[in-house]
Write a protein that holds these residues in place. Structure first.
Motif, PDB file in Angstrom:
ATOM      1  N   MET A 299       0.813  -1.210   0.000  1.00  0.00           N
ATOM      2  CA  MET A 299       0.000   0.000   0.000  1.00  0.00           C
ATOM      3  C   MET A 299       0.853   1.270   0.000  1.00  0.00           C
ATOM      4  O   MET A 299       1.337   1.694   1.040  1.00  0.00           O
ATOM      5  CB  MET A 299      -0.921   0.012   1.222  1.00  0.00           C
ATOM      6  N   PRO A 300       1.040   1.890  -1.168  1.00  0.00           N
ATOM      7  CA  PRO A 300       1.636   3.222  -1.209  1.00  0.00           C
ATOM      8  C   PRO A 300       0.620   4.269  -0.788  1.00  0.00           C
ATOM      9  O   PRO A 300      -0.563   3.963  -0.613  1.00  0.00           O
ATOM     10  CB  PRO A 300       2.020   3.390  -2.685  1.00  0.00           C
ATOM     11  N   ALA A 301       1.055   5.509  -0.647  1.00  0.00           N
ATOM     12  CA  ALA A 301       0.153   6.565  -0.183  1.00  0.00           C
ATOM     13  C   ALA A 301      -0.937   6.875  -1.195  1.00  0.00           C
ATOM     14  O   ALA A 301      -2.070   7.181  -0.826  1.00  0.00           O
ATOM     15  CB  ALA A 301       0.955   7.827   0.135  1.00  0.00           C
ATOM     16  N   LYS A 302      -0.603   6.778  -2.481  1.00  0.00           N
ATOM     17  CA  LYS A 302      -1.594   7.069  -3.517  1.00  0.00           C
ATOM     18  C   LYS A 302      -1.105   6.519  -4.849  1.00  0.00           C
ATOM     19  O   LYS A 302       0.056   6.118  -4.996  1.00  0.00           O
ATOM     20  CB  LYS A 302      -1.847   8.577  -3.635  1.00  0.00           C
ATOM     21  N   PHE A 303      -1.986   6.517  -5.809  1.00  0.00           N
ATOM     22  CA  PHE A 303      -1.656   6.065  -7.160  1.00  0.00           C
ATOM     23  C   PHE A 303      -0.644   7.015  -7.802  1.00  0.00           C
ATOM     24  O   PHE A 303      -0.789   8.232  -7.748  1.00  0.00           O
ATOM     25  CB  PHE A 303      -2.931   6.012  -8.008  1.00  0.00           C
ATOM     26  N   LYS A 304       0.380   6.442  -8.409  1.00  0.00           N
ATOM     27  CA  LYS A 304       1.350   7.207  -9.195  1.00  0.00           C
ATOM     28  C   LYS A 304       1.594   6.455 -10.498  1.00  0.00           C
ATOM     29  O   LYS A 304       2.090   5.324 -10.474  1.00  0.00           O
ATOM     30  CB  LYS A 304       2.663   7.385  -8.440  1.00  0.00           C
ATOM     31  N   THR A 305       1.247   7.095 -11.585  1.00  0.00           N
ATOM     32  CA  THR A 305       1.383   6.438 -12.888  1.00  0.00           C
ATOM     33  C   THR A 305       2.812   5.955 -13.117  1.00  0.00           C
ATOM     34  O   THR A 305       3.037   4.818 -13.549  1.00  0.00           O
ATOM     35  CB  THR A 305       0.971   7.412 -14.009  1.00  0.00           C
TER      36      THR A 305
ATOM     37  N   PRO B 109     -11.633   2.536 -13.962  1.00  0.00           N
ATOM     38  CA  PRO B 109     -11.327   2.695 -15.395  1.00  0.00           C
ATOM     39  C   PRO B 109     -10.455   3.900 -15.729  1.00  0.00           C
ATOM     40  O   PRO B 109      -9.643   3.830 -16.660  1.00  0.00           O
ATOM     41  CB  PRO B 109     -12.721   2.817 -16.022  1.00  0.00           C
ATOM     42  N   THR B 110     -10.605   5.004 -15.002  1.00  0.00           N
ATOM     43  CA  THR B 110      -9.780   6.178 -15.311  1.00  0.00           C
ATOM     44  C   THR B 110      -8.297   5.899 -15.093  1.00  0.00           C
ATOM     45  O   THR B 110      -7.452   6.427 -15.818  1.00  0.00           O
ATOM     46  CB  THR B 110     -10.205   7.377 -14.450  1.00  0.00           C
ATOM     47  N   LEU B 111      -7.974   5.084 -14.103  1.00  0.00           N
ATOM     48  CA  LEU B 111      -6.570   4.741 -13.861  1.00  0.00           C
ATOM     49  C   LEU B 111      -6.051   3.803 -14.942  1.00  0.00           C
ATOM     50  O   LEU B 111      -4.887   3.909 -15.365  1.00  0.00           O
ATOM     51  CB  LEU B 111      -6.396   4.114 -12.479  1.00  0.00           C
ATOM     52  N   LEU B 112      -6.892   2.882 -15.396  1.00  0.00           N
ATOM     53  CA  LEU B 112      -6.492   2.030 -16.514  1.00  0.00           C
ATOM     54  C   LEU B 112      -6.199   2.879 -17.750  1.00  0.00           C
ATOM     55  O   LEU B 112      -5.230   2.621 -18.484  1.00  0.00           O
ATOM     56  CB  LEU B 112      -7.586   1.007 -16.833  1.00  0.00           C
ATOM     57  N   SER B 113      -7.029   3.875 -17.984  1.00  0.00           N
ATOM     58  CA  SER B 113      -6.830   4.763 -19.129  1.00  0.00           C
ATOM     59  C   SER B 113      -5.514   5.527 -19.002  1.00  0.00           C
ATOM     60  O   SER B 113      -4.767   5.672 -19.976  1.00  0.00           O
ATOM     61  CB  SER B 113      -8.000   5.739 -19.243  1.00  0.00           C
ATOM     62  N   ALA B 114      -5.224   6.011 -17.798  1.00  0.00           N
ATOM     63  CA  ALA B 114      -3.966   6.734 -17.575  1.00  0.00           C
ATOM     64  C   ALA B 114      -2.762   5.825 -17.813  1.00  0.00           C
ATOM     65  O   ALA B 114      -1.779   6.220 -18.451  1.00  0.00           O
ATOM     66  CB  ALA B 114      -3.933   7.294 -16.158  1.00  0.00           C
ATOM     67  N   LEU B 115      -2.820   4.599 -17.294  1.00  0.00           N
ATOM     68  CA  LEU B 115      -1.728   3.650 -17.502  1.00  0.00           C
ATOM     69  C   LEU B 115      -1.568   3.306 -18.979  1.00  0.00           C
ATOM     70  O   LEU B 115      -0.447   3.181 -19.487  1.00  0.00           O
ATOM     71  CB  LEU B 115      -1.977   2.379 -16.691  1.00  0.00           C
TER      72      LEU B 115
END
Length: 525
Positions: free
Chosen positions: A245-251, A270-276
């Motif tokens: 568990m990191p503090a937050k998502f980082k692309t 889905p928005t994170l999948l799109s960013a990745l």
């Protein structure tokens, strides 16, 4: 695998037995049977936190909580980023028999003030970087909770000694979590989830994804969101597995985390999948390395566009499992099966651990491929909405939860979501009530009529826009109104565009016809 006593470890005890447990019962069981196995890893930890240490920390933090919140059943709020402290606090609050109320950091301050008052929180634990914001919110509350500061990457309350439990063990039916979710009324509703509901959610995640003690989740979703809390904390706890568990998502760090910590699965929106998909790459050597341990990625909280789904799998060689869940159902209700099971793109899958059916307006079950409202029944379904009996009776009918989603179920049991029965805006998996936006706009002295609505958008799925009419002679601009909203709603909920119209469309009763606005404003853009 065997325990120190030489007895086989029973990770997957009978579902019925687990559903009679409280969270405390399960943590205590894990500490006895798999004490040395890892549970939690964070970037700041030198070594994994093991199950026996988890119990020890829960005991000590429970003792500390008694000095601030003497009675079981009282509510404790948190205002924390993900990490070591937030994970230990949320589990310890529920372990102690208190009720956890995690505050959504993306919400506006007015909403957070309402939640703190409505939830009757006795204590607010806050990260240092959020203390100033929290204090400003509390300054506007009469008789608000006590405020204490907690370092996000430190073990909380280390000065307290572990004590023999003085509180009675909570029961499976006791409320453990009070999580607020937006609705069409504008005021957030407090969803009451029992210990049984929480463990049911973890069981559903475990069973739908075949989780075992060898798995490791990557948690990049906030723990104040039901998806992150249930799937990537309760799922590992129930299955005896671990979570990084990191503090937050980082692309830029996402794939490195998976490779460095050997995560076997992740849960995102889905928005994170799109960013990745658009911002990251995986080298062929990295793909080969991941084949040794990585199993699947999981998408939930909003519909996943089939085009994004297919492109992601093709680019990274990673299987994505689309699912569906709600706060009111302790997250997962539907999931596509893992290979070799059939995956249907555009569908969040079949029911796991609960019953799902499609009903008409009279709540009668419909046949295959007939469109109606999605209804859910099971031990994961909430107790109700806190201090809101009318909303509870509207949502829970004869043991079935009416989700507000329209859909069909095909002949093989796969559900396809067609839309919403309500006007809720779903941006990046977060629910936003249009009326909340309306009310912020109505605070501006020049605004006569206001209505927020959803527009389809490729990154978030939906984005917030609004239409207003102004008093005659007003020189107020669209940009001025957007800036007016920011401190009231927070950046996430502030409309990306506000259209100024002479009049808003209204029906015979004078009610603004919100659903017409998205189509009408296309000509204004």
């Amino acid at each position: 695998m065997t325990s120190e006593a030489g007895k086989p470890i029973n990770f997957l005890i009978d579902r019925k037995d687990i559903l009679d447990f409280s969270l405390k019962d399960l943590i205590d069981l894990r500490a006895r049977e798999i004490s040395e196995l890892p549970f939690l890893l964070t970037p700041g930890l030198d070594r994994p936190l093991e199950f026996h240490s988890l119990k020890d920390h829960c005991l000590r933090i429970s003792a500390a909580l008694r000095t601030f919140v003497p009675e079981p059943g009282q509510t404790v709020s948190t205002m924390m980023p993900n990490g070591l402290a937030s994970t230990l606090l949320l589990l310890s609050v529920i372990y102690s028999g208190r009720i956890l109320c995690p505050l959504n950091l993306a919400a506006g301050d007015v909403q957070l003030a309402y939640v703190l008052e409505h939830s009757e929180s006795s204590l607010l634990m806050v990260a240092p970087e959020l203390r100033q914001r929290a204090q400003a919110i509390l300054d506007g509350i009469s008789g608000g909770p006590e405020l204490i500061e907690i370092e996000p990457e430190e073990v909380p309350f280390t000065s307290f000694k572990e004590e023999i439990e003085k509180d009675a063990t909570p029961g499976a039916s006791d409320t453990g979590l009070l999580m607020y979710t937006s609705g069409t009324t504008g005021k957030p509703k407090g969803v009451m989830l029992s210990h049984q509901n929480l463990l049911s959610g973890g069981l559903n995640a475990m069973e739908s994804h075949d989780l075992t003690h060898e798995d490791r989740a990557l948690c990049v979703l906030p723990l104040y969101h039901i998806n992150g809390l249930i799937n990537t904390v309760m799922g590992p706890l129930v299955s005896g597995s671990s979570v990084f568990m990191p503090a937050k998502f980082k692309t830029a760090e996402f794939w490195n985390w998976i490779l460095q910590y050997r995560c076997s699965w992740f849960s995102v929106v889905p928005t994170l999948l799109s960013a990745l998909l658009h911002k990251t790459e995986l080298k062929e050597q990295q793909k080969i390395m991941m084949q040794d341990f990585f199993r699947f990625g999981r998408s939930a909280s909003a519909p996943l566009a089939p085009e994004v789904h297919i492109q992601f799998e093709q680019k990274f060689g990673v299987r994505i499992i689309e699912t569906m869940g709600l706060t009111e159902t302790s997250s997962p209700i539907l999931s596509n099966p893992l290979p070799p099971g059939l995956i249907k793109y555009g569908s969040p899958g079949i029911a796991w651990g609960n019953k799902v059916r499609i009903v008409d307006k009279q709540l009668k079950p419909l046949n295959a491929n007939e469109e109606g409202e999605i209804a859910v029944r099971g031990t994961n379904v909430m107790k109700g909405y806190f201090k809101n009996p009318d909303a509870t009776s509207d949502a829970l009918v004869n043991g079935w939860l009416l989700t507000g989603d329209l859909g069909i179920m095909d002949g093989e049991g796969y559900v396809f979501v067609k839309g919403r029965t309500k006007e809720l805006i779903i941006k990046g998996g977060e629910n936003i009530a249009p009326r909340e936006i309306d009310e912020a706009l109505y605070e501006h002295p020049d605004v006569v009529d206001a209505a927020a609505f959803a527009v389809e958008e490729s990154h978030y799925g939906q984005e917030v826009e609004a239409c207003v009419s102004l008093v005659s002679g007003s020189s107020c601009s669209s940009n001025e109104l957007v800036e007016f909203c920011r401190p009231r709603l927070g950046e996430f909920k502030t409309p990306r565009k506000i259209h100024i119209m002479e009049d808003l469309p209204k029906g015979p009763s004078g009610k603004i016809q919100r659903l017409r606005l998205a189509e009408m404003t296309q000509d204004l853009s």
